[in-house]
Scaffold this active site. Structure first.
Site, PDB file in Angstrom:
ATOM      1  N   GLU A  23       0.798  -1.227   0.000  1.00 24.74           N
ATOM      2  CA  GLU A  23       0.000   0.000   0.000  1.00 24.74           C
ATOM      3  C   GLU A  23       0.830   1.276   0.000  1.00 24.74           C
ATOM      4  OE1 GLU A  23      -3.552  -1.626   2.822  1.00 24.74           O
ATOM      5  OE2 GLU A  23      -1.451  -2.188   3.032  1.00 24.74           O
ATOM      6  N   ASP A  96      -2.520  -4.888   3.650  1.00 27.91           N
ATOM      7  CA  ASP A  96      -2.788  -5.280   5.033  1.00 27.91           C
ATOM      8  C   ASP A  96      -3.877  -6.346   5.087  1.00 27.91           C
ATOM      9  OD1 ASP A  96      -0.912  -3.462   5.878  1.00 27.91           O
ATOM     10  OD2 ASP A  96      -2.375  -1.874   6.282  1.00 27.91           O
ATOM     11  N   TYR A 312       1.775  -5.363  13.205  1.00 29.39           N
ATOM     12  CA  TYR A 312       0.671  -4.563  12.667  1.00 29.39           C
ATOM     13  C   TYR A 312      -0.082  -3.880  13.798  1.00 29.39           C
ATOM     14  CZ  TYR A 312      -3.181  -3.296   9.593  1.00 29.39           C
ATOM     15  OH  TYR A 312      -4.109  -2.599   8.868  1.00 29.39           O
TER      16      TYR A 312
END
Length: 731
Positions: A23, A96, A312
């Site tokens: 991303e 993600d 994360y």
């Protein structure tokens, strides 16, 4: 016929590689260093396919199907990704692993498959480390269509709510307003808390404290009983009368109580608890916490190499991988062997936890804060230290504390003194930034029951009952999580939207609704109670979770909600009277361009003055907060902002007058020098007002500073370090 010397042109060949799509560029930069020359890593810059901003784009007649388009400004990016995909051996989609990331992967796969037949694989990982990336490459997974559908349901639901409520607000209140499924509930919570704060009336009460001495060691104790009754007094006179009953009595230690307890380390951070801790310990806003955490996750250069430092950061799980547990236990065994438990500590997940990710933890526990602090910014190292300490402590032994309480009897009075000491450090040994603040050192002298102690001094202390407090970033996030409103990825954006829309302001870390926010909240609560109802929003989140678990179809969730909502919007649009101009207020300020009077209006960023002859005259100016205190200056003090968006207050006649203060002016006037008063605060007395004139020491009396005396405010809080540079060029 052969012509010598002429050779056929050699065709240029492209060395086909593997394409990895992530991303963000920072994430791409880190991963590309791990995979070597056979891989090309590129960033999609977030969503490339989404709903258009200019229209509803939901086909209500056909099961609420969304009409997606290429996001404006992303066409070139998508074209380049398609071209690279066609030239590659295979494509790995590495967005993600939450709902938004899964939707990004799904839309990229659809776009690439329509252009070429290059094999496409989905890879997921919880941390950006060489081992995690290579493991993900070796074990691709299918795109989770249930998770994609959950994102689609959330997106369609939010679009329907926003695109129906926003025009209503524009038509009935003012242009440029917005409403949302989650943000409106958060706004309602903040507004309701503000009502509670305003309604609360503090009540005065007094307590009595005594200073005792034993073996030349002094300690304080609180009066808890007087003549068998609770020692809380309504006035100073009552407290003084009570003191007279025992002031000449002998004091003895009547009882000693001691007990020990274990203190268990807290579980590793989730998104919510990280935002709360960073707000309380570091003063970070939720947005700043997530921005810094994103930097730590995507990768930071440690000199010779770049590495992702944390896992994360959008998660509601407290689960930790077995490999991480093994690593941290090995580190603890080396550095704090006596604080290593026999078996790993386990933490139970909450009922609504998705558990898709691990808890937030350092990727390498060997990267201690001291070891890598030279490579990080101040904000990065402070947040990383919180995460590192919390994770390591979570796998250490319990601390053990002893609580010791003395009860001292003096005539009809009973005093109590307590100290808490750590007798076994346990996980406290690794804590520095997160060290507990509520543990005292030894303050009570060695003594036995029945021994006499000297009563040296007794004083009465004034208090006021504490009412509800306004939400902060930390407390509103905690409330949203407790109520089941939103998800880890939505907490920070929700607060940011409320601030950006000027529905809420943040003053001294407290979230306060603006007049506009109150009107919007009241309107939505009155006419769309279900939409902004806490339990309804929580139930909707649960339904989205069920979609993700593939238990119900996504469009069924929308179909259950939309018909009644649409009908309600139509009814309110028809029946509700317009509220436009409700904030307009005439002033005596004269327009500098046409001479007409100015009108106070409410805009996106607060109140401002506009010419009463608008649109013929478009002159605007900030609302004056006070008269400039400079002698012979007829300017006004208005709010301004630096390039860094920090607020300050200056004279409208700048640069002729360069008066500046960083404290917010009030509309009150100093009774001693006639300058205006400004709002200040400190930890000892809270918020108070003081004269802006550095030559004047006036401080307005408040409930809080009355209890400490005016000198308590002036002893360095009012004319102390905080004031240096606060008022510049006054003379």
């Amino acid at each position: 016929m052969e012509v010598r010397g002429l050779q056929p042109k050699r065709q240029k060949t492209f060395a086909r590689k593997h394409l990895v799509i992530v991303e963000s560029p920072a994430k791409a930069q880190t991963i590309e260093k791990y995979l070597g020359t056979q891989y090309v890593v590129r960033a999609s810059m977030g969503h490339v396919i989404d709903l258009p901003k200019s229209r509803l784009a939901i086909d209500i007649e056909h099961d609420f199907q969304p009409e997606y388009i290429t996001v404006r400004g992303r066409a070139q990016c998508l074209k380049e990704l398609r071209t690279l995909s066609k030239q590659s051996l295979q494509v790995f989609l590495a967005s993600d692993r939450d709902r938004e990331g899964e939707a990004i992967a799904y839309h990229l796969a659809q776009s690439i498959q329509a252009y070429c037949d290059t094999p496409i694989k989905r890879i997921v990982f919880n941390e950006i480390t060489p081992h995690a990336i290579r493991a993900a490459i070796g074990h691709p997974v299918p795109i989770d269509t249930a998770k994609v559908n959950a994102q689609k349901a959330r997106r369609v639901l939010d679009r329907l709510v926003g695109y129906h409520l926003c025009p209503l607000l524009w038509h009935k209140v003012k242009n440029g307003l917005s409403a949302g499924r989650v943000q409106s509930v958060a706004l309602r919570l903040i507004c309701e808390r503000e009502v509670e704060v305003k309604r609360f009336v503090p009540e005065e009460y007094w307590t009595v404290e005594g200073t005792f001495e034993k073996d030349k060691k002094s300690f304080s104790a609180l009066l808890i009983l007087i003549q068998g009754k609770k020692a809380v007094f309504k006035s100073k006179q009552e407290a003084t009368s009570a003191i007279g009953l025992f002031s000449q009595s002998e004091a003895r230690v009547s009882q000693i109580r001691s007990f020990e307890k274990n203190v268990r380390p807290k579980q590793p951070f989730t998104t919510s608890t990280l935002q709360q801790c960073a707000a309380n310990r570091l003063g970070f806003t939720s947005r700043k916490t997530m921005q810094v955490a994103q930097q730590l996750y995507e990768g930071v250069s440690l000199g010779t190499h770049r590495v992702g430092l944390i896992t994360y950061m959008r998660t509601d799980s407290v689960r930790v991988s077995e490999a991480a547990v093994k690593e941290v236990r090995a580190w603890i065994a080396t550095h704090f062997s006596d604080a290593l438990p026999g078996t790993p500590n386990r933490y139970a997940a909450k009922g609504k936890s998705q558990d898709a990710h691990e808890a937030i933890r350092p990727t390498y526990v060997a990267h201690t804060p001291e070891r890598i602090k030279a490579h990080l910014t101040r904000d990065q190292i402070r947040l990383y230290t919180l995460i590192w300490e919390r994770f390591v402590a979570s796998q250490m032994t319990d601390a053990r504390v002893r609580s010791l309480t003395f009860e001292i009897t003096a005539g009809p009075a009973v005093f109590s003194a307590t100290e808490t000491q750590v007798i076994e450090q346990g996980f406290y040994r690794v804590l520095k930034m997160l060290s507990p603040k509520d543990l005292s050192k030894a303050v009570l002298p060695p003594t036995k029951e029945g021994e006499v102690v000297a009563l040296h001094n007794v004083q009465s202390v004034q208090h006021f009952t504490q009412g509800p407090v306004r939400y902060t970033d930390a407390s509103i996030v905690k409330m949203l999580e407790e109520k089941g409103i939103g998800r880890p990825s939505t907490y920070a954006p929700t607060i940011s939207v409320l601030l950006d829309r000027y529905y809420v302001t943040r003053i001294q870390k407290q979230l306060m609704p603006t007049p506009l926010g109150k009107v919007i909240s009241d309107l939505l609560t009155t006419y769309f109670h279900d939409v902004v109802d806490v339990s309804f929003t929580a139930r909707m989140e649960s339904k989205l979770d069920e979609v993700e678990e593939d238990k119900i179809k996504w469009n069924c969730v929308i179909a259950d909600f939309y018909p009644a909502f649409s009908e309600k919007v139509s009814t309110v649009m028809k029946d509700l009277n317009s509220m436009r101009g409700v904030f307009d207020e005439k002033t005596d300020v004269v327009c500098s361009q046409c001479g007409d009077t100015m009108v106070k209006k409410l805009g996106r960023f607060g109140f401002f003055l506009a010419c009463g002859k608008f649109p013929e005259c478009r002159n605007t100016q900030p609302v004056p907060l006070a008269k400039c205190p400079r002698p012979a200056c007829d300017g006004n003090i208005v709010g301004k902002k630096t390039r860094g968006r920090k607020e300050f207050y200056g004279c409208t006649r700048f640069p002729v007058c360069d008066f500046v203060t960083h404290f917010k002016p009030t509309f009150a006037v100093c009774p001693q020098c006639r300058c205006f008063l400004v709002e200040k605060s400190n930890r000892r007395v809270g918020t108070y007002t003081a004269c802006v004139n550095p030559e004047c020491r006036y401080v307005s009396p408040t409930r809080k500073n009355l209890s400490l005396g005016k000198e308590a405010v002036l002893d360095g809080s009012h004319r102390g370090a905080q004031d240096k540079g606060a008022v510049q060029h006054y003379e």
